[in-house]
Scaffold this motif. Structure first.
Motif, PDB file in Angstrom:
ATOM      1  N   THR A 268       0.827  -1.213   0.000  1.00 44.95           N
ATOM      2  CA  THR A 268       0.000   0.000   0.000  1.00 44.95           C
ATOM      3  C   THR A 268       0.858   1.260   0.000  1.00 44.95           C
ATOM      4  OG1 THR A 268      -1.691  -1.191   1.251  1.00 44.95           O
ATOM      5  CG2 THR A 268      -1.876   1.201   1.174  1.00 44.95           C
ATOM      6  N   LYS A 269       1.916   1.233   0.802  1.00 40.36           N
ATOM      7  CA  LYS A 269       2.741   2.429   0.990  1.00 40.36           C
ATOM      8  C   LYS A 269       3.502   2.825  -0.274  1.00 40.36           C
ATOM      9  CE  LYS A 269       6.364   4.217   4.044  1.00 40.36           C
ATOM     10  NZ  LYS A 269       7.268   3.893   5.179  1.00 40.36           N
ATOM     11  N   ASN A 270       4.115   1.840  -0.945  1.00 40.69           N
ATOM     12  CA  ASN A 270       4.992   2.142  -2.083  1.00 40.69           C
ATOM     13  C   ASN A 270       4.355   1.907  -3.447  1.00 40.69           C
ATOM     14  OD1 ASN A 270       6.919   2.667  -0.133  1.00 40.69           O
ATOM     15  ND2 ASN A 270       7.929   0.685  -0.341  1.00 40.69           N
ATOM     16  N   TYR A 271       3.330   1.046  -3.495  1.00 35.54           N
ATOM     17  CA  TYR A 271       2.783   0.666  -4.795  1.00 35.54           C
ATOM     18  C   TYR A 271       1.293   0.964  -4.947  1.00 35.54           C
ATOM     19  CZ  TYR A 271       7.193  -1.846  -5.068  1.00 35.54           C
ATOM     20  OH  TYR A 271       8.530  -2.163  -5.070  1.00 35.54           O
ATOM     21  N   GLY A 272       0.645   1.344  -3.860  1.00 38.11           N
ATOM     22  CA  GLY A 272      -0.775   1.661  -3.937  1.00 38.11           C
ATOM     23  C   GLY A 272      -1.657   0.466  -4.211  1.00 38.11           C
ATOM     24  N   ILE A 273      -1.188  -0.731  -3.826  1.00 35.17           N
ATOM     25  CA  ILE A 273      -1.958  -1.956  -4.033  1.00 35.17           C
ATOM     26  C   ILE A 273      -2.582  -2.367  -2.700  1.00 35.17           C
ATOM     27  CG2 ILE A 273      -1.865  -4.389  -4.691  1.00 35.17           C
ATOM     28  CD1 ILE A 273       0.524  -3.710  -6.465  1.00 35.17           C
ATOM     29  N   ALA A 274      -3.896  -2.393  -2.649  1.00 30.86           N
ATOM     30  CA  ALA A 274      -4.584  -2.786  -1.417  1.00 30.86           C
ATOM     31  C   ALA A 274      -4.543  -4.304  -1.270  1.00 30.86           C
ATOM     32  CB  ALA A 274      -6.034  -2.304  -1.444  1.00 30.86           C
ATOM     33  N   PRO A 275      -4.098  -4.820  -0.131  1.00 29.72           N
ATOM     34  CA  PRO A 275      -4.063  -6.286   0.068  1.00 29.72           C
ATOM     35  C   PRO A 275      -5.461  -6.883  -0.006  1.00 29.72           C
ATOM     36  CG  PRO A 275      -2.801  -5.134   1.767  1.00 29.72           C
ATOM     37  CD  PRO A 275      -3.575  -4.087   1.027  1.00 29.72           C
ATOM     38  N   ASP A 276      -5.580  -8.045  -0.656  1.00 25.92           N
ATOM     39  CA  ASP A 276      -6.853  -8.751  -0.685  1.00 25.92           C
ATOM     40  C   ASP A 276      -6.743 -10.020   0.152  1.00 25.92           C
ATOM     41  OD1 ASP A 276      -5.539 -10.673  -2.249  1.00 25.92           O
ATOM     42  OD2 ASP A 276      -6.200  -9.778  -4.131  1.00 25.92           O
ATOM     43  N   LEU A 277      -7.726 -10.897   0.040  1.00 31.22           N
ATOM     44  CA  LEU A 277      -7.759 -12.094   0.876  1.00 31.22           C
ATOM     45  C   LEU A 277      -6.529 -12.976   0.690  1.00 31.22           C
ATOM     46  CD1 LEU A 277     -11.533 -13.072   0.573  1.00 31.22           C
ATOM     47  CD2 LEU A 277     -10.333 -12.494   2.693  1.00 31.22           C
ATOM     48  N   ARG A 278      -5.993 -13.017  -0.535  1.00 26.87           N
ATOM     49  CA  ARG A 278      -4.815 -13.847  -0.789  1.00 26.87           C
ATOM     50  C   ARG A 278      -3.610 -13.348   0.010  1.00 26.87           C
ATOM     51  NH1 ARG A 278      -4.400 -12.995  -7.024  1.00 26.87           N
ATOM     52  NH2 ARG A 278      -4.799 -10.886  -6.210  1.00 26.87           N
ATOM     53  N   HIS A 279      -3.412 -12.034   0.044  1.00 30.71           N
ATOM     54  CA  HIS A 279      -2.274 -11.474   0.761  1.00 30.71           C
ATOM     55  C   HIS A 279      -2.445 -11.639   2.276  1.00 30.71           C
ATOM     56  CE1 HIS A 279      -2.673  -9.144  -3.068  1.00 30.71           C
ATOM     57  NE2 HIS A 279      -1.425  -9.542  -3.177  1.00 30.71           N
ATOM     58  N   TYR A 280      -3.665 -11.425   2.755  1.00 29.02           N
ATOM     59  CA  TYR A 280      -3.904 -11.623   4.185  1.00 29.02           C
ATOM     60  C   TYR A 280      -3.707 -13.092   4.559  1.00 29.02           C
ATOM     61  CZ  TYR A 280      -5.598  -6.915   5.173  1.00 29.02           C
ATOM     62  OH  TYR A 280      -5.665  -5.564   5.371  1.00 29.02           O
ATOM     63  N   GLY A 281      -4.120 -14.002   3.668  1.00 25.58           N
ATOM     64  CA  GLY A 281      -3.915 -15.421   3.930  1.00 25.58           C
ATOM     65  C   GLY A 281      -2.440 -15.756   4.082  1.00 25.58           C
ATOM     66  N   CYS A 282      -1.598 -15.165   3.224  1.00 23.77           N
ATOM     67  CA  CYS A 282      -0.153 -15.406   3.284  1.00 23.77           C
ATOM     68  C   CYS A 282       0.460 -14.847   4.559  1.00 23.77           C
ATOM     69  CB  CYS A 282       0.543 -14.788   2.067  1.00 23.77           C
ATOM     70  SG  CYS A 282       0.213 -15.627   0.505  1.00 23.77           S
ATOM     71  N   ILE A 283       0.078 -13.631   4.928  1.00 25.26           N
ATOM     72  CA  ILE A 283       0.689 -13.002   6.102  1.00 25.26           C
ATOM     73  C   ILE A 283       0.226 -13.691   7.384  1.00 25.26           C
ATOM     74  CG2 ILE A 283      -0.977 -11.179   6.706  1.00 25.26           C
ATOM     75  CD1 ILE A 283       2.806 -10.710   6.237  1.00 25.26           C
ATOM     76  N   VAL A 284      -1.017 -14.147   7.428  1.00 19.43           N
ATOM     77  CA  VAL A 284      -1.501 -14.904   8.587  1.00 19.43           C
ATOM     78  C   VAL A 284      -0.780 -16.246   8.675  1.00 19.43           C
ATOM     79  CG1 VAL A 284      -3.516 -16.145   9.491  1.00 19.43           C
ATOM     80  CG2 VAL A 284      -3.760 -13.788   8.712  1.00 19.43           C
TER      81      VAL A 284
END
Length: 418
Positions: A268-284
């Motif tokens: 979000t900070k550098n690329y303006g891409i909002a995390p979706d369910l896939r990204h949250y799944g990876c970080i969790v």
């Protein structure tokens, strides 16, 4: 009006068709493809079958455009049997017909069937003017890689080299990189990636994403991050949402917690891409594997969207590994509100077993038996002497070969006790 609503409001599209019939207006060959698109969008198999009856009754079954739409609609409803029947009964087939069936079978994980159809297409090529296109090749290559065996991928690669497809489109090379990675040959995937610079094609974003994903699935997280760094700093290619999924997955499988959190924040900070369910799944998954279950739970609680089974399943898996019973019970309560529970109950029962709470284990297992009805059985594959054997988990049945395997296993078990 049917065409207008088919893509974004299929129910209204169907209503307009009913109104059309009520006014005794006869549909034509242009009506049915958009109507079938509407039915396929919501996976309404019953409506597709009704439209199929209308097609037969109004004598449009020999129209190739209508037949291809019908084939695609059945596949969208996960009815491969009906789709195959339509395909087999077609008096004429074009590349769309073949590609729709191949890609549809791949989407339903019927990789062997997809490869069989592709082989038949290539055999029929000499008797007709139908030739595969780039989408056909990519779908067939995906099927080869998804089997997890080297032989189909090697054969596909040889065919593509011989027929000149490799030089034709970079997407084909990207699909081969992915196929080799899934087949377990990371070195060959990397060689393909390196060889792109010597071909007429140039690496694109998907080339970089494919090799990052390849390193991720083989547990080489640091190499994946090195490729991400090269992509951005040396080749000036900006990552997209899919690239970040691959990078975060690499961090999760290699325990690179700080690196993963940094990448997640930079989206979000550098690329303006909002995390979706896939990204949250990876970080969790990353935090859960590292034992930071409470932090992972807090992320799930503060997500801007409702977590799905993949996210909650990753969190519950972390609870099981690190024996976090309290968090595990909270996660299971969230899962109970979803339409499907997957293997969540098994994970929680294992946590109870670790705590010697056997009454809870028995209770969950009983609940599972009632919920398991109609669930597709588990499958696994093994390659022996150039043949791929599929094993399906079944209770009972009269599979003769299965009985023989059980006899052999019982014999091996007795030998191991000697």
């Amino acid at each position: 009006m049917i065409r207008f609503f088919a893509g974004h409001d299929p129910i209204t599209a169907s209503d307009y068709y009913i109104k059309m019939l009520s006014r005794e207006m006869v549909p034509d060959k242009y009506t049915f493809p958009f109507l079938l698109q509407a039915c396929g969008t919501i996976s309404d198999l019953g409506s597709v079958k009704q439209v199929h009856c209308h097609i037969l009754k109004l004598h449009f079954a020999d129209n190739l455009f209508v037949e291809n739409s019908l084939l695609t609609a059945y596949l969208a409803c996960n009815s491969a049997t009906d789709a195959r029947q339509v395909f087999d009964e077609m008096s004429d087939r074009d590349v769309v017909s073949w590609t729709s069936l191949i890609s549809g079978l791949v989407s339903q994980s019927n990789y062997t069937g997809a490869i069989h159809v592709f082989k038949k297409m290539m055999a029929d090529e000499y008797d007709s003017q139908v030739k595969p296109n780039v989408i056909t090749i990519i779908s067939a290559t995906s099927a080869c890689g998804s089997l997890g065996s080297m032989d189909p991928t090697n054969c596909m690669h040889a065919f593509l080299e011989k027929s000149g497809w490799i030089e034709l489109d970079i997407s084909i090379t990207n699909s081969l990189i992915d196929a080799y990675a899934k087949s377990g040959d990371l070195s060959h995937a990397r060689k393909l990636f390196d060889d792109i610079q010597y071909s007429t094609n140039k690496r694109d974003l998907y080339s970089w994403t494919s090799i990052i994903s390849a390193y991720a699935m083989h547990g080489q997280g640091q190499e994946a991050l090195n490729m991400l760094s090269q992509m951005e700093q040396i080749y000036k290619v900006a990552p997209d949402a899919v690239t970040f999924v691959a990078a975060l997955s690499a961090c999760a499988h290699s325990g690179l917690v700080e690196e993963g959190l940094s990448i997640f924040e930079s989206m979000t900070k550098n690329y303006g891409i909002a995390p979706d369910l896939r990204h949250y799944g990876c970080i969790v998954d990353l935090l859960g594997r590292a034992g930071m279950v409470e932090r992972a739970y807090n992320i799930v609680e503060n997500m801007p969207m409702e977590p799905n089974l993949a996210v909650l399943g990753s969190l519950l898996s972390g609870c099981r590994v690190h024996n976090e019973l309290d968090f595990g019970e909270c996660v299971l309560r969230k899962i109970e509100f979803l339409n499907e529970r997957g293997g969540a109950s098994v994970l929680l029962s294992n946590i109870y077993a670790n705590e010697n709470r056997w009454s809870e284990v028995v209770r969950i297992r009983k609940e599972m038996r009632g919920a398991m009805k109609g669930k597709p059985p588990g499958r696994s594959w093994i390659q022996v002497k150039d043949r791929i054997h599929e094993f399906v988990a079944r209770n009972g049945g009269s599979n003769t070969q299965g009985m023989e395997l059980h006899i052999v296993l019982e014999g091996l078990e007795k030998i191991s006790r000697l």
